[in-house]
Design a protein around this motif. Structure first.
Motif, PDB file in Angstrom:
ATOM      1  N   SER A 162       0.833  -1.358   0.014  1.00 29.47           N
ATOM      2  CA  SER A 162      -0.181   0.090  -0.068  1.00 29.47           C
ATOM      3  C   SER A 162       0.679   1.404  -0.057  1.00 29.47           C
ATOM      4  O   SER A 162       0.467   2.259  -0.644  1.00 29.47           O
ATOM      5  CB  SER A 162      -0.939   0.116   1.129  1.00 29.47           C
ATOM      6  OG  SER A 162      -1.623  -1.008   1.225  1.00 29.47           O
ATOM      7  N   LEU A 164       3.784   1.405  -1.386  1.00 25.65           N
ATOM      8  CA  LEU A 164       3.984   1.688  -2.651  1.00 25.65           C
ATOM      9  C   LEU A 164       2.899   2.258  -3.652  1.00 25.65           C
ATOM     10  O   LEU A 164       3.220   3.241  -4.362  1.00 25.65           O
ATOM     11  CB  LEU A 164       4.688   0.361  -3.237  1.00 25.65           C
ATOM     12  CG  LEU A 164       6.198   0.172  -3.607  1.00 25.65           C
ATOM     13  CD1 LEU A 164       6.279  -1.182  -3.992  1.00 25.65           C
ATOM     14  CD2 LEU A 164       6.613   1.350  -4.587  1.00 25.65           C
ATOM     15  N   ALA A 165       1.946   1.517  -3.433  1.00 24.93           N
ATOM     16  CA  ALA A 165       0.648   2.216  -4.206  1.00 24.93           C
ATOM     17  C   ALA A 165       0.339   3.509  -4.006  1.00 24.93           C
ATOM     18  O   ALA A 165       0.175   4.255  -5.032  1.00 24.93           O
ATOM     19  CB  ALA A 165      -0.451   1.340  -3.812  1.00 24.93           C
ATOM     20  N   LEU A 168       2.572   5.592  -5.700  1.00 27.46           N
ATOM     21  CA  LEU A 168       2.388   5.937  -7.311  1.00 27.46           C
ATOM     22  C   LEU A 168       1.104   6.700  -7.582  1.00 27.46           C
ATOM     23  O   LEU A 168       1.098   7.144  -8.495  1.00 27.46           O
ATOM     24  CB  LEU A 168       2.306   4.325  -7.633  1.00 27.46           C
ATOM     25  CG  LEU A 168       3.466   3.396  -8.139  1.00 27.46           C
ATOM     26  CD1 LEU A 168       2.858   1.889  -8.264  1.00 27.46           C
ATOM     27  CD2 LEU A 168       4.156   3.941  -9.168  1.00 27.46           C
ATOM     28  N   ALA A 169      -0.033   6.515  -6.573  1.00 25.88           N
ATOM     29  CA  ALA A 169      -1.088   7.004  -6.805  1.00 25.88           C
ATOM     30  C   ALA A 169      -0.793   8.705  -6.875  1.00 25.88           C
ATOM     31  O   ALA A 169      -1.402   9.546  -7.540  1.00 25.88           O
ATOM     32  CB  ALA A 169      -2.041   6.785  -5.795  1.00 25.88           C
ATOM     33  N   ASN A 171       1.278  10.184  -8.297  1.00 24.17           N
ATOM     34  CA  ASN A 171       1.696  10.717  -9.665  1.00 24.17           C
ATOM     35  C   ASN A 171       0.660  11.149 -10.345  1.00 24.17           C
ATOM     36  O   ASN A 171       0.557  11.976 -11.409  1.00 24.17           O
ATOM     37  CB  ASN A 171       2.570   9.812 -10.439  1.00 24.17           C
ATOM     38  CG  ASN A 171       3.800   9.441  -9.616  1.00 24.17           C
ATOM     39  OD1 ASN A 171       4.234  10.577  -9.028  1.00 24.17           O
ATOM     40  ND2 ASN A 171       4.396   8.522  -9.487  1.00 24.17           N
ATOM     41  N   TYR A 172      -0.767  10.626 -10.326  1.00 27.13           N
ATOM     42  CA  TYR A 172      -1.770  10.855 -11.168  1.00 27.13           C
ATOM     43  C   TYR A 172      -2.876  11.567 -10.409  1.00 27.13           C
ATOM     44  O   TYR A 172      -3.509  12.097 -10.884  1.00 27.13           O
ATOM     45  CB  TYR A 172      -2.213   9.597 -11.969  1.00 27.13           C
ATOM     46  CG  TYR A 172      -3.200   8.683 -11.269  1.00 27.13           C
ATOM     47  CD1 TYR A 172      -4.223   8.818 -10.723  1.00 27.13           C
ATOM     48  CD2 TYR A 172      -2.321   7.392 -10.777  1.00 27.13           C
ATOM     49  CE1 TYR A 172      -4.830   7.879 -10.092  1.00 27.13           C
ATOM     50  CE2 TYR A 172      -2.910   6.375 -10.162  1.00 27.13           C
ATOM     51  CZ  TYR A 172      -4.371   6.566  -9.674  1.00 27.13           C
ATOM     52  OH  TYR A 172      -4.921   5.718  -9.087  1.00 27.13           O
TER      53      TYR A 172
ATOM     54  N   PRO C 171      -4.439  -1.389  -3.566  1.00 23.33           N
ATOM     55  CA  PRO C 171      -3.345  -1.250  -4.449  1.00 23.33           C
ATOM     56  C   PRO C 171      -3.748  -1.691  -5.813  1.00 23.33           C
ATOM     57  O   PRO C 171      -3.134  -1.021  -7.077  1.00 23.33           O
ATOM     58  CB  PRO C 171      -2.175  -2.316  -3.976  1.00 23.33           C
ATOM     59  CG  PRO C 171      -2.823  -2.289  -2.457  1.00 23.33           C
ATOM     60  CD  PRO C 171      -4.272  -2.011  -2.392  1.00 23.33           C
ATOM     61  N   VAL C 174      -5.184   1.325  -7.664  1.00 23.30           N
ATOM     62  CA  VAL C 174      -4.199   2.271  -7.811  1.00 23.30           C
ATOM     63  C   VAL C 174      -3.198   2.007  -9.156  1.00 23.30           C
ATOM     64  O   VAL C 174      -3.295   2.943 -10.000  1.00 23.30           O
ATOM     65  CB  VAL C 174      -3.219   2.394  -6.527  1.00 23.30           C
ATOM     66  CG1 VAL C 174      -1.928   3.339  -6.998  1.00 23.30           C
ATOM     67  CG2 VAL C 174      -3.985   3.121  -5.514  1.00 23.30           C
ATOM     68  N   GLY C 175      -2.939   0.754  -9.097  1.00 22.05           N
ATOM     69  CA  GLY C 175      -2.205   0.370 -10.356  1.00 22.05           C
ATOM     70  C   GLY C 175      -3.016   0.536 -11.704  1.00 22.05           C
ATOM     71  O   GLY C 175      -2.580   0.929 -12.590  1.00 22.05           O
ATOM     72  N   VAL C 181      -4.636   5.855 -17.003  1.00 21.07           N
ATOM     73  CA  VAL C 181      -4.833   7.318 -17.405  1.00 21.07           C
ATOM     74  C   VAL C 181      -3.492   7.928 -17.464  1.00 21.07           C
ATOM     75  O   VAL C 181      -3.348   9.130 -18.182  1.00 21.07           O
ATOM     76  CB  VAL C 181      -5.329   7.892 -16.051  1.00 21.07           C
ATOM     77  CG1 VAL C 181      -6.998   7.461 -16.078  1.00 21.07           C
ATOM     78  CG2 VAL C 181      -4.850   8.092 -14.861  1.00 21.07           C
ATOM     79  N   ALA C 182      -2.386   7.302 -16.866  1.00 21.48           N
ATOM     80  CA  ALA C 182      -1.014   7.912 -16.906  1.00 21.48           C
ATOM     81  C   ALA C 182      -0.456   7.680 -18.498  1.00 21.48           C
ATOM     82  O   ALA C 182      -0.708   6.813 -19.436  1.00 21.48           O
ATOM     83  CB  ALA C 182      -0.034   7.191 -15.730  1.00 21.48           C
ATOM     84  N   LYS C 187       5.285   1.668 -15.317  1.00 25.05           N
ATOM     85  CA  LYS C 187       5.473   1.225 -13.911  1.00 25.05           C
ATOM     86  C   LYS C 187       4.304   0.804 -12.999  1.00 25.05           C
ATOM     87  O   LYS C 187       4.276   0.139 -12.268  1.00 25.05           O
ATOM     88  CB  LYS C 187       6.198   2.489 -13.265  1.00 25.05           C
ATOM     89  CG  LYS C 187       5.144   3.863 -13.019  1.00 25.05           C
ATOM     90  CD  LYS C 187       5.847   4.838 -12.163  1.00 25.05           C
ATOM     91  CE  LYS C 187       5.038   6.157 -12.461  1.00 25.05           C
ATOM     92  NZ  LYS C 187       5.939   7.279 -11.935  1.00 25.05           N
ATOM     93  N   TYR C 188       3.159   1.276 -13.601  1.00 26.95           N
ATOM     94  CA  TYR C 188       1.820   0.889 -12.921  1.00 26.95           C
ATOM     95  C   TYR C 188       1.450  -0.658 -13.469  1.00 26.95           C
ATOM     96  O   TYR C 188       0.981  -1.289 -12.236  1.00 26.95           O
ATOM     97  CB  TYR C 188       0.755   1.699 -13.271  1.00 26.95           C
ATOM     98  CG  TYR C 188       0.776   3.068 -12.810  1.00 26.95           C
ATOM     99  CD1 TYR C 188       0.499   3.517 -11.729  1.00 26.95           C
ATOM    100  CD2 TYR C 188       1.199   4.311 -13.646  1.00 26.95           C
ATOM    101  CE1 TYR C 188       0.679   4.643 -11.174  1.00 26.95           C
ATOM    102  CE2 TYR C 188       1.283   5.443 -13.443  1.00 26.95           C
ATOM    103  CZ  TYR C 188       0.969   5.732 -12.110  1.00 26.95           C
ATOM    104  OH  TYR C 188       1.048   6.921 -11.569  1.00 26.95           O
ATOM    105  N   PHE C 191       3.795  -2.496 -11.240  1.00 26.56           N
ATOM    106  CA  PHE C 191       3.295  -2.681  -9.670  1.00 26.56           C
ATOM    107  C   PHE C 191       2.378  -3.873  -9.762  1.00 26.56           C
ATOM    108  O   PHE C 191       2.241  -4.602  -9.014  1.00 26.56           O
ATOM    109  CB  PHE C 191       2.844  -1.296  -9.509  1.00 26.56           C
ATOM    110  CG  PHE C 191       2.085  -1.346  -8.134  1.00 26.56           C
ATOM    111  CD1 PHE C 191       2.986  -1.601  -7.159  1.00 26.56           C
ATOM    112  CD2 PHE C 191       0.905  -1.047  -7.847  1.00 26.56           C
ATOM    113  CE1 PHE C 191       2.473  -1.518  -5.657  1.00 26.56           C
ATOM    114  CE2 PHE C 191       0.282  -1.253  -6.905  1.00 26.56           C
ATOM    115  CZ  PHE C 191       0.878  -1.543  -5.425  1.00 26.56           C
TER     116      PHE C 191
END
Lengths: 230, 67, 213
Positions: A162, A164-165, A168-169, A171-172, C171, C174-175, C181-182, C187-188, C191
């Motif tokens: 989580s 890491l998630a 990552l999140a 970024n968008y 998670p 998120v991925g 959308v990115a 990297k998503y 992940f």
């Protein structure tokens, strides 16, 4: 070494230690550690962060006991795992509340989705709240112990994933990552922080032992009733 | 008291109250355990007395049979 | 086909056959996902971006997966066959793998419908979205097949499954949303693959404890 730890492995020793350390830690926070340019709100940091780390530690301890239960089939490990996770949720809710107050002070909002630590905590907190729902909807017995243990193990894996998630999140969701590089901690501040951390660990340990004592007393009383009245 | 001080105090208050709530819960638990131990003791006492009375009655019956 | 994977295939095919005969789950999932998309049309005010629609697509997929997963152990439960399955000389983790494969098959079938509808109603579908769907499905079904087994042991089966699954799938969302959308989905997707691998291994290793008495 074992002799040294022994007094800490019981509720009384830990409670004494926690009392002493919490006293010292609070005194150090307010009378010893300097107020830096961050202002007075830094005083929250001294126990907010230790509480958060303690919560993680108790979740980790709960998962360890879960592993011991599944692996070694040690009786009592299930109860210890449950009590540790219970402590974790108590310290977890404290983390959310104190973190929220800190966010309000620092940025003027009670909740910031940009504050990754808080969001991570929310996810973990939701996960562990479900632990209790799950546990109490299964009849007591080996099946419940096993399922609780597996769920607790999923928890410790979910924490880094989580984390890491959420990174990552960012970024968008928030394209402009804002960094919170505060000033470096001075030696006296770091010392205070360490004492606060150990104090919180001791407190969590004392509460853990206390709760465990209560639960074991409950079980023993039930055993006794059966022995005497059967 | 400045508003910053108030927030810091509130944060400490939350922790304090939470731990005291824990004390309340443990106190409730101890009260229940105290009551249950008391009940168990009463049950055992009643059982012992019942046994004693039963023994006494059996003793009288035996005496009657002898005579 | 013999051995471990033979067992997995046999069990998975059994579930798929049962579904083809009874048609309990698939039509319900398809109808659900189409209704959800219709709702999303009304939930998205005009001027909403494609990104918002993509986000909602993922909610639709997640909830549809959830709907399908509540039925994962329904065949065994309805015919009280679970104990029989556990007594059969099959490795417990093979049962989990078979359930995961069956759930994946159902979900994939429904997603064909869902993605067609999405493409028709909302927005263009890129290759990264398709890759994300494939990877997210694996994670959802692998974790889902395990927690669904937990849920069958609990008194509040249907109620507790979403509670168990949603925090674990944050998670994944998120991925998946990130990959959809990115600009740089790589990297998503990586992940998501990592999530699948890690949780797949844990679920595979722990399933026997969940079903064992």
């Amino acid at each position: 070494m074992k002799k040294l730890i022994a007094p800490l492995d019981n509720a009384v020793g830990l409670a004494l230690l926690a009392t002493l350390l919490i006293g010292v830690a609070t005194a150090m926070t307010f009378f010893y550690a300097p107020v830096d340019e961050d202002g007075l709100n830094q005083k929250i940091f001294y126990f907010h962060v230790p509480i958060a780390l303690t919560a993680y530690a108790t979740f980790g301890w709960g998962a360890w006991k879960a592993l011991v239960h599944l692996w070694k089939k040690k009786p009592g490990a299930d109860l210890e795992s449950y009590v540790a996770i219970h402590q974790g949720t108590i310290f977890g809710s404290l983390t959310l509340i104190t973190g929220s107050i800190w966010a309000k002070l620092r940025w003027g909002h009670w909740w910031l989705w940009g504050e990754q630590e808080l969001v991570l905590f929310l996810v973990i907190f939701l996960f562990y709240c479900t632990y209790f729902m799950l546990r109490y909807s299964i009849e007591a017995g080996p099946r419940r112990a096993n399922i609780s243990a597996v769920y607790a193990l999923f928890g410790v894996v979910l924490i880094p994933i989580s984390f890491l998630a959420i990174r990552l999140a960012e970024n968008y969701i928030h394209p402009i990552a804002f960094t919170t590089n505060g000033p470096q901690m001075a030696g006296s501040q770091f010392g205070t922080f360490l004492v606060c951390l150990v104090a919180m660990f001791a407190l969590a340990g004392a509460l853990y032992r206390l709760e465990l004592l209560g639960k074991r007393l409950d079980t023993k009383l039930r055993d006794l009733r059966e022995l005497v009245l059967s | 008291m400045s508003s910053t001080e108030k927030y810091v105090a509130a944060a400490y208050l939350v922790v304090f109250v939470m731990i005291l709530l824990y004390v309340v819960i443990i106190a409730a638990k101890l009260t229940r355990l105290d009551r249950e131990v008391g009940e168990l003791a009463d049950d055992v006492r009643a059982q012992r007395q019942g046994e004693a009375a039963g023994d006494a009655a059996a003793g009288v019956a035996d005496a009657g049979a002898d005579g | 086909m013999n051995g471990y994977f033979g067992d997995v295939v046999t069990l998975a095919v059994k579930d798929l056959r049962l579904e083809l005969r009874a048609r309990d789950t698939l039509p319900a999932m398809a109808l659900f996902v189409l209704s959800t998309m219709t709702i999303f049309h009304f939930a998205l005010p005009s001027g909403s971006s494609d990104n918002a629609a993509l986000g909602l697509l993922w909610i639709a997929i997640l909830f549809t997966a959830l709907l399908g997963l509540t039925r994962t152990y329904a065949p065994e439960r309805e015919q009280s066959m679970f104990d029989g399955l556990l007594l059969s000389p099959v490795d417990r983790s093979a049962i989990w793998l078979a359930k995961t494969v069956a759930a994946l098959a159902f979900l994939a079938a429904v997603e064909v419908v869902a993605l067609l509808a999405f493409w028709l109603f909302f927005a263009h579908i890129g290759w990264s979205l398709l890759a994300a769907v494939a990877l997210a499905d694996i994670g959802l079904c692998a974790v889902g097949a395990l927690v669904a087994a937990m849920a069958t042991a609990s008194r509040s089966r249907e109620l507790i499954l979403p509670l168990l699954l949603l925090p674990l799938t944050i998670p994944v969302i998120v991925g998946a949303v990130g990959a959809s959308v990115a600009d740089d989905p790589g990297k998503y997707l990586a992940f998501l693959a990592m999530y699948d691998a890690i949780f797949g291994v844990i679920a595979w290793a722990t399933f026997e404890y969940v079903v064992a008495e």
